[in-house]
Scaffold this motif. Structure first.
Motif, short mmCIF file in Angstrom:
data_model
loop_
_atom_site.label_atom_id
_atom_site.label_comp_id
_atom_site.label_asym_id
_atom_site.label_seq_id
_atom_site.Cartn_x
_atom_site.Cartn_y
_atom_site.Cartn_z
N UNK A 326 0.88 -1.34 0.12
CA UNK A 326 -0.04 -0.11 -0.02
C UNK A 326 0.73 1.06 0.07
N UNK A 327 0.54 2.23 -0.59
CA UNK A 327 1.07 3.57 -0.45
C UNK A 327 0.51 4.22 0.75
N UNK A 335 3.43 7.69 -7.81
CA UNK A 335 2.63 7.40 -8.88
C UNK A 335 3.06 6.30 -9.83
N UNK A 336 2.11 5.24 -9.93
CA UNK A 336 2.62 4.22 -10.71
C UNK A 336 3.00 2.85 -9.93
N UNK A 337 3.38 3.30 -8.42
CA UNK A 337 3.60 2.18 -7.74
C UNK A 337 2.34 1.86 -6.85
N UNK A 338 2.29 0.49 -6.29
CA UNK A 338 1.27 0.02 -5.36
C UNK A 338 1.85 0.18 -4.03
N UNK A 339 2.91 0.75 -3.73
CA UNK A 339 3.48 0.93 -2.39
C UNK A 339 4.46 0.14 -1.91
N UNK A 405 9.56 0.19 -2.93
CA UNK A 405 8.25 0.48 -3.61
C UNK A 405 8.13 -0.60 -4.63
N UNK A 406 6.99 -1.19 -4.67
CA UNK A 406 6.74 -2.37 -5.74
C UNK A 406 6.02 -1.73 -7.07
N UNK A 407 6.33 -1.99 -8.21
CA UNK A 407 5.78 -1.68 -9.34
C UNK A 407 5.13 -2.81 -9.88
N UNK A 408 3.82 -2.97 -10.32
CA UNK A 408 3.23 -4.05 -10.91
C UNK A 408 3.53 -3.95 -12.44
N UNK A 409 4.01 -4.88 -13.20
CA UNK A 409 4.28 -4.49 -14.65
C UNK A 409 3.08 -5.31 -15.35
N UNK A 410 2.86 -6.44 -15.05
CA UNK A 410 1.81 -7.02 -15.61
C UNK A 410 1.25 -8.42 -15.19
#
Length: 510
Positions: A326-327, A335-339, A405-410
């Protein structure tokens, strides 16, 4: 491995009753007259909700339901849902929330797989349930508005709350998956409890002064845990909307002074598409939360500017209760990250060999912690496959930055391979969302004899937009690498599931 050491409220002690139904009785004792649920002109106080759930428990007990039994619940977002839900929990039984839109054959599969003994069904969904009952022998209790109230009144409230241990299953959520039959994820009392308490105390900062928007389906993990259960734990009010409509949502925000809006990306897109959205008083909103699928950055910025609030994106799955990252509202977000991981949770990104990858590299997101399900019901092989090396394998592709911070790509299964190049649909979708004529976009791979897969985009245009498919293709070609832009562009409606998640497996483009 990325982790979060932030402190959180202590969950129910193992020596006491871990049954989360105790939250409702506690709130009823503390603030009996405070509103617990609102639906249209109906307002139910905490005392009344507690009493109704106690009578529902008595009704179910009269039909033979006991601790450990599985009880299906088939209802949309109406006030009867929390009444029945907490009634089931009071008995120590297990809730099997079932999508009201399922047909008899689909219901039969869920009931047989989870060995449902009794089903509580709203009358409008009873026909399909009755058909399923003929195949399964399940007893169907139909809630008929105007009649069920008297039926409940005829039962003496069952005030006792059956003792449950933290590791006891409390709910079985059937995940749709991308292939094969749905699997039942068993969540424990501790899974739900820890996720709710962490959400309220460290993410939403919710309390008795809050009104939470209840437009997410309550049969789904996001709506059930993050809206309904967090409302009860925090003593907040849940403002229900049985079927999501952006205009009705804005009316509820204005009328009920909603403070916390929970939604999926398609809900936020729909809100932004309302022509006169600025005419509604949404000044009560202090927080918006997005989950369920990736939120386009362009949509995030649009919501924050339009409604003058902070929109925080999180990430999770049914198997993770659901919140995993979570952010956080009291920390910088990206922005663009899921926290970052929530309290009690660790995140890592691994390669095909299950070895951890360094920051910046894309791999499969794996999760472990107190939010992870007990396992898939009656599917030891599927459980073992998902829980390799002590980590739950999400099936999502992502990367961690240097700050954790985690960024979901797909999704792993959504990745397109064109001429040996990996193409992540979300990257292309993010670009398409910046086009002034595009309301929604979904990018998929389609088989191609020469390239392996070709990139295709299904696009829903904004009202009155004038643009051709060729113009969209050329516009994209100018802004992204040659192997990434969609050669195939089609206009049309994008298929979605009941939670608003895009169903890419149902997109057919020739």
């Amino acid at each position: 491995m990325a982790g979060n050491d932030a402190s959180s409220s202590t969950v129910t002690d193992t020596t006491s009753n871990a049954n989360i139904a105790t939250w409702l009785t506690s709130q009823a004792a503390i603030r009996p007259d405070a509103p617990a649920v609102k639906q249209g002109e109906l307002t139910i106080s905490y005392a009344r909700l507690d009493d109704a759930s106690a009578r529902a428990a008595a009704l179910l007990e009269a039909h033979g339901v006991k601790a450990g039994d599985r009880v299906s619940l088939i209802m949309p977002n109406v006030a009867y849902f929390p009444i029945a839900y907490y009634g089931i929990l009071r008995l120590g039984a297990v809730v099997v929330p079932t999508n009201p839109l399922l047909k008899a054959g689909e219901i039969s599969y869920v009931w047989q797989d989870s060995e449902v003994s009794v089903a509580v069904v709203l009358d409008m969904f009873a026909p399909e349930a009755e058909k399923a009952a003929k195949d399964t022998g399940t007893e169907v209790i139909t809630f008929v508005p105007g009649r069920i109230e008297q039926q409940l009144a005829d039962h003496i409230p069952r005030t006792e709350i059956t003792r449950r241990d933290p590791d006891d299953t409390v709910v079985i959520l059937y995940t749709s998956g991308t292939t094969g039959r749905p699997k039942g994820a068993e969540l424990t009392q501790h899974n739900i409890s820890s996720n709710v308490i962490t959400s309220v105390d460290t993410l939403f900062h919710g309390g008795p002064d809050d009104v939470i928007f209840g437009g997410l389906p309550l049969f789904h993990s996001f709506g059930q845990t993050c809206a309904m259960n967090t409302s009860v734990y925090g003593g907040s009010c849940l403002a229900l909307l049985p079927r999501f409509d952006p205009v009705e949502a804005l009316k509820i925000i204005e009328k009920e002074k909603v403070t916390t809006f929970l939604g999926v990306p398609t809900m936020y897109m729909a809100l932004l598409a309302v022509p006169d959205k600025e005419s509604y008083d949404t000044s009560s909103l202090r927080l918006a939360v997005s989950g369920g699928s990736s939120l386009p950055v362009e949509v995030l910025r649009g919501v924050e500017q339009t409604f003058d609030l902070k929109l925080l994106e999180g990430y999770g799955l049914s198997e993770t209760s659901p919140v995993a990252t979570f952010n956080h509202p009291d920390r910088p977000s990206k922005p663009g990250s899921v926290g970052i991981p929530i309290h009690g949770v660790e995140i890592a990104v691994v390669g095909p060999d299950d070895l951890e990858l360094p920051a910046g590299e894309v791999g499969e997101v794996v999760i472990r912690g107190e939010n992870i399900m007990k396992g898939y019901l009656n599917k030891p092989e599927a459980t073992a496959e998902a829980m390799r090396n002590g980590w739950f394998h999400s099936g999502d592709l992502g990367r961690l930055d240097d700050d954790g911070f985690l960024f979901i790509v797909d999704r792993v299964k959504d990745m397109i391979v064109r001429n040996a190049y990996n193409v992540y649909p979300r990257e292309v979708e993010e670009l398409l969302f910046t086009h002034p004529a595009v309301a929604e976009a979904a990018v998929v791979g389609v088989p191609h004899p020469e390239h392996g897969e070709e990139i295709a985009a299904l696009i829903t245009l904004k009202p009155d937009a004038e643009v051709t498919e060729d113009e969209i293709r050329e516009w994209t070609k100018e802004r992204i690498a040659a192997y990434k832009y969609p050669r195939i562009v089609k206009f049309g409606a994008i298929p979605k599931g009941p939670t608003g998640k895009v169903l890419k497996r149902e997109i057919k483009i020739n």
